[in-house]
Design a protein around this motif. Structure first.
Motif, PDB file in Angstrom:
ATOM      1  N   ALA A  36      46.705  35.934  43.777  1.00 28.10           N
ATOM      2  CA  ALA A  36      46.159  35.114  44.864  1.00 28.10           C
ATOM      3  C   ALA A  36      44.911  35.772  45.438  1.00 28.10           C
ATOM      4  O   ALA A  36      44.882  36.989  45.644  1.00 28.10           O
ATOM      5  CB  ALA A  36      47.202  34.935  45.960  1.00 28.10           C
ATOM      6  N   GLY A  37      43.871  34.976  45.645  1.00 31.03           N
ATOM      7  CA  GLY A  37      42.649  35.479  46.259  1.00 31.03           C
ATOM      8  C   GLY A  37      41.658  36.099  45.295  1.00 31.03           C
ATOM      9  O   GLY A  37      40.708  36.743  45.730  1.00 31.03           O
ATOM     10  N   TYR A  38      41.840  35.927  44.011  1.00 34.78           N
ATOM     11  CA  TYR A  38      40.948  36.523  43.014  1.00 34.78           C
ATOM     12  C   TYR A  38      40.276  35.464  42.145  1.00 34.78           C
ATOM     13  O   TYR A  38      39.981  35.708  40.983  1.00 34.78           O
ATOM     14  CB  TYR A  38      41.724  37.479  42.103  1.00 34.78           C
ATOM     15  CG  TYR A  38      42.076  38.787  42.746  1.00 34.78           C
ATOM     16  CD1 TYR A  38      41.181  39.842  42.751  1.00 34.78           C
ATOM     17  CD2 TYR A  38      43.310  38.974  43.347  1.00 34.78           C
ATOM     18  CE1 TYR A  38      41.511  41.048  43.336  1.00 34.78           C
ATOM     19  CE2 TYR A  38      43.655  40.179  43.933  1.00 34.78           C
ATOM     20  CZ  TYR A  38      42.747  41.213  43.922  1.00 34.78           C
ATOM     21  OH  TYR A  38      43.072  42.402  44.501  1.00 34.78           O
ATOM     22  N   ASN A  39      40.042  34.260  42.685  1.00 38.96           N
ATOM     23  CA  ASN A  39      39.443  33.186  41.904  1.00 38.96           C
ATOM     24  C   ASN A  39      38.135  33.647  41.261  1.00 38.96           C
ATOM     25  O   ASN A  39      37.264  34.196  41.923  1.00 38.96           O
ATOM     26  CB  ASN A  39      39.184  31.965  42.796  1.00 38.96           C
ATOM     27  CG  ASN A  39      38.848  30.732  42.002  1.00 38.96           C
ATOM     28  OD1 ASN A  39      39.006  30.691  40.789  1.00 38.96           O
ATOM     29  ND2 ASN A  39      38.365  29.714  42.691  1.00 38.96           N
ATOM     30  N   THR A  52      43.910  47.730  25.826  1.00 39.47           N
ATOM     31  CA  THR A  52      43.978  46.399  26.419  1.00 39.47           C
ATOM     32  C   THR A  52      44.737  45.483  25.471  1.00 39.47           C
ATOM     33  O   THR A  52      44.352  45.315  24.318  1.00 39.47           O
ATOM     34  CB  THR A  52      42.565  45.845  26.678  1.00 39.47           C
ATOM     35  OG1 THR A  52      41.890  46.716  27.582  1.00 39.47           O
ATOM     36  CG2 THR A  52      42.622  44.441  27.271  1.00 39.47           C
ATOM     37  N   VAL A  53      45.839  44.915  25.968  1.00 38.27           N
ATOM     38  CA  VAL A  53      46.698  44.073  25.133  1.00 38.27           C
ATOM     39  C   VAL A  53      46.619  42.597  25.507  1.00 38.27           C
ATOM     40  O   VAL A  53      47.123  41.736  24.777  1.00 38.27           O
ATOM     41  CB  VAL A  53      48.167  44.552  25.165  1.00 38.27           C
ATOM     42  CG1 VAL A  53      48.280  45.934  24.537  1.00 38.27           C
ATOM     43  CG2 VAL A  53      48.711  44.565  26.580  1.00 38.27           C
ATOM     44  N   ASP A  54      46.005  42.277  26.650  1.00 37.11           N
ATOM     45  CA  ASP A  54      45.853  40.879  27.068  1.00 37.11           C
ATOM     46  C   ASP A  54      44.758  40.821  28.122  1.00 37.11           C
ATOM     47  O   ASP A  54      44.512  41.792  28.837  1.00 37.11           O
ATOM     48  CB  ASP A  54      47.168  40.346  27.638  1.00 37.11           C
ATOM     49  CG  ASP A  54      47.250  38.830  27.654  1.00 37.11           C
ATOM     50  OD1 ASP A  54      46.260  38.171  27.290  1.00 37.11           O
ATOM     51  OD2 ASP A  54      48.313  38.308  28.031  1.00 37.11           O
ATOM     52  N   THR A  55      44.095  39.676  28.190  1.00 34.72           N
ATOM     53  CA  THR A  55      43.038  39.447  29.174  1.00 34.72           C
ATOM     54  C   THR A  55      43.142  38.006  29.648  1.00 34.72           C
ATOM     55  O   THR A  55      43.426  37.114  28.852  1.00 34.72           O
ATOM     56  CB  THR A  55      41.648  39.683  28.544  1.00 34.72           C
ATOM     57  OG1 THR A  55      41.563  41.029  28.100  1.00 34.72           O
ATOM     58  CG2 THR A  55      40.541  39.430  29.547  1.00 34.72           C
ATOM     59  N   PHE A  56      42.939  37.800  30.950  1.00 30.33           N
ATOM     60  CA  PHE A  56      42.891  36.432  31.462  1.00 30.33           C
ATOM     61  C   PHE A  56      41.920  36.351  32.625  1.00 30.33           C
ATOM     62  O   PHE A  56      41.626  37.345  33.284  1.00 30.33           O
ATOM     63  CB  PHE A  56      44.278  35.919  31.870  1.00 30.33           C
ATOM     64  CG  PHE A  56      44.948  36.690  32.967  1.00 30.33           C
ATOM     65  CD1 PHE A  56      44.737  36.366  34.293  1.00 30.33           C
ATOM     66  CD2 PHE A  56      45.814  37.733  32.673  1.00 30.33           C
ATOM     67  CE1 PHE A  56      45.369  37.056  35.312  1.00 30.33           C
ATOM     68  CE2 PHE A  56      46.459  38.438  33.683  1.00 30.33           C
ATOM     69  CZ  PHE A  56      46.231  38.093  35.009  1.00 30.33           C
ATOM     70  N   THR A  57      41.408  35.141  32.848  1.00 32.39           N
ATOM     71  CA  THR A  57      40.491  34.881  33.956  1.00 32.39           C
ATOM     72  C   THR A  57      41.166  33.930  34.935  1.00 32.39           C
ATOM     73  O   THR A  57      41.713  32.901  34.537  1.00 32.39           O
ATOM     74  CB  THR A  57      39.172  34.272  33.452  1.00 32.39           C
ATOM     75  OG1 THR A  57      38.564  35.193  32.539  1.00 32.39           O
ATOM     76  CG2 THR A  57      38.210  34.013  34.606  1.00 32.39           C
ATOM     77  N   ALA A  78      41.742  44.449  37.515  1.00 36.16           N
ATOM     78  CA  ALA A  78      40.757  43.404  37.806  1.00 36.16           C
ATOM     79  C   ALA A  78      39.355  43.918  37.513  1.00 36.16           C
ATOM     80  O   ALA A  78      39.117  45.130  37.486  1.00 36.16           O
ATOM     81  CB  ALA A  78      40.864  42.979  39.268  1.00 36.16           C
ATOM     82  N   ASP A  79      38.412  42.987  37.331  1.00 36.40           N
ATOM     83  CA  ASP A  79      37.038  43.386  37.040  1.00 36.40           C
ATOM     84  C   ASP A  79      36.361  44.079  38.222  1.00 36.40           C
ATOM     85  O   ASP A  79      35.318  44.690  38.062  1.00 36.40           O
ATOM     86  CB  ASP A  79      36.206  42.203  36.544  1.00 36.40           C
ATOM     87  CG  ASP A  79      36.241  40.999  37.479  1.00 36.40           C
ATOM     88  OD1 ASP A  79      36.728  41.120  38.621  1.00 36.40           O
ATOM     89  OD2 ASP A  79      35.793  39.917  37.048  1.00 36.40           O
ATOM     90  N   ASN A  80      36.978  44.053  39.413  1.00 38.15           N
ATOM     91  CA  ASN A  80      36.427  44.797  40.554  1.00 38.15           C
ATOM     92  C   ASN A  80      37.063  46.182  40.701  1.00 38.15           C
ATOM     93  O   ASN A  80      36.809  46.883  41.662  1.00 38.15           O
ATOM     94  CB  ASN A  80      36.580  44.000  41.850  1.00 38.15           C
ATOM     95  CG  ASN A  80      38.020  43.847  42.298  1.00 38.15           C
ATOM     96  OD1 ASN A  80      38.950  44.234  41.603  1.00 38.15           O
ATOM     97  ND2 ASN A  80      38.208  43.261  43.470  1.00 38.15           N
ATOM     98  N   GLY A  81      37.955  46.565  39.759  1.00 40.11           N
ATOM     99  CA  GLY A  81      38.556  47.893  39.774  1.00 40.11           C
ATOM    100  C   GLY A  81      39.933  47.970  40.402  1.00 40.11           C
ATOM    101  O   GLY A  81      40.597  48.998  40.307  1.00 40.11           O
TER     102      GLY A  81
END
Length: 89
Positions: A36-39, A52-57, A78-81
């Protein structure tokens, strides 16, 4: 030897402060991850070997994702660390 004091002010947020100041949440229940809050953020699921075994946006304010990896302990990053330990059952 020359001793000199240099004062430095750092204004960079780390993942911990970012979470504390926002409505962002990451939770997991078995194989279901709720974010929640990471749109717009991209998350990597990393195993204990650092692979890395999985990635999602995330594409909504409250996003649910079903993991298809083997049971075990993983780190969701997350991409923000921001990171969170995830236990997949």
């Amino acid at each position: 030897v020359v001793n000199h004091t240099i004062n430095v002010k750092v204004t960079l947020n780390t993942g911990v402060e970012s979470l504390a100041d926002s409505n962002c949440r990451i939770s997991s229940d078995g194989r279901i991850v709720t974010v929640a809050g990471y749109n717009g953020s991209t998350f990597d699921l990393v195993n204990t070997q650092g692979i890395t075994v999985d990635t999602f946006t995330v594409d909504s304010e409250k996003f649910t994702y079903t993991l298809t990896v083997a049971p075990g302990i993983y780190i969701l990053i997350a991409d923000n660390g921001v990171s969170k330990k995830i236990i997949v059952k």
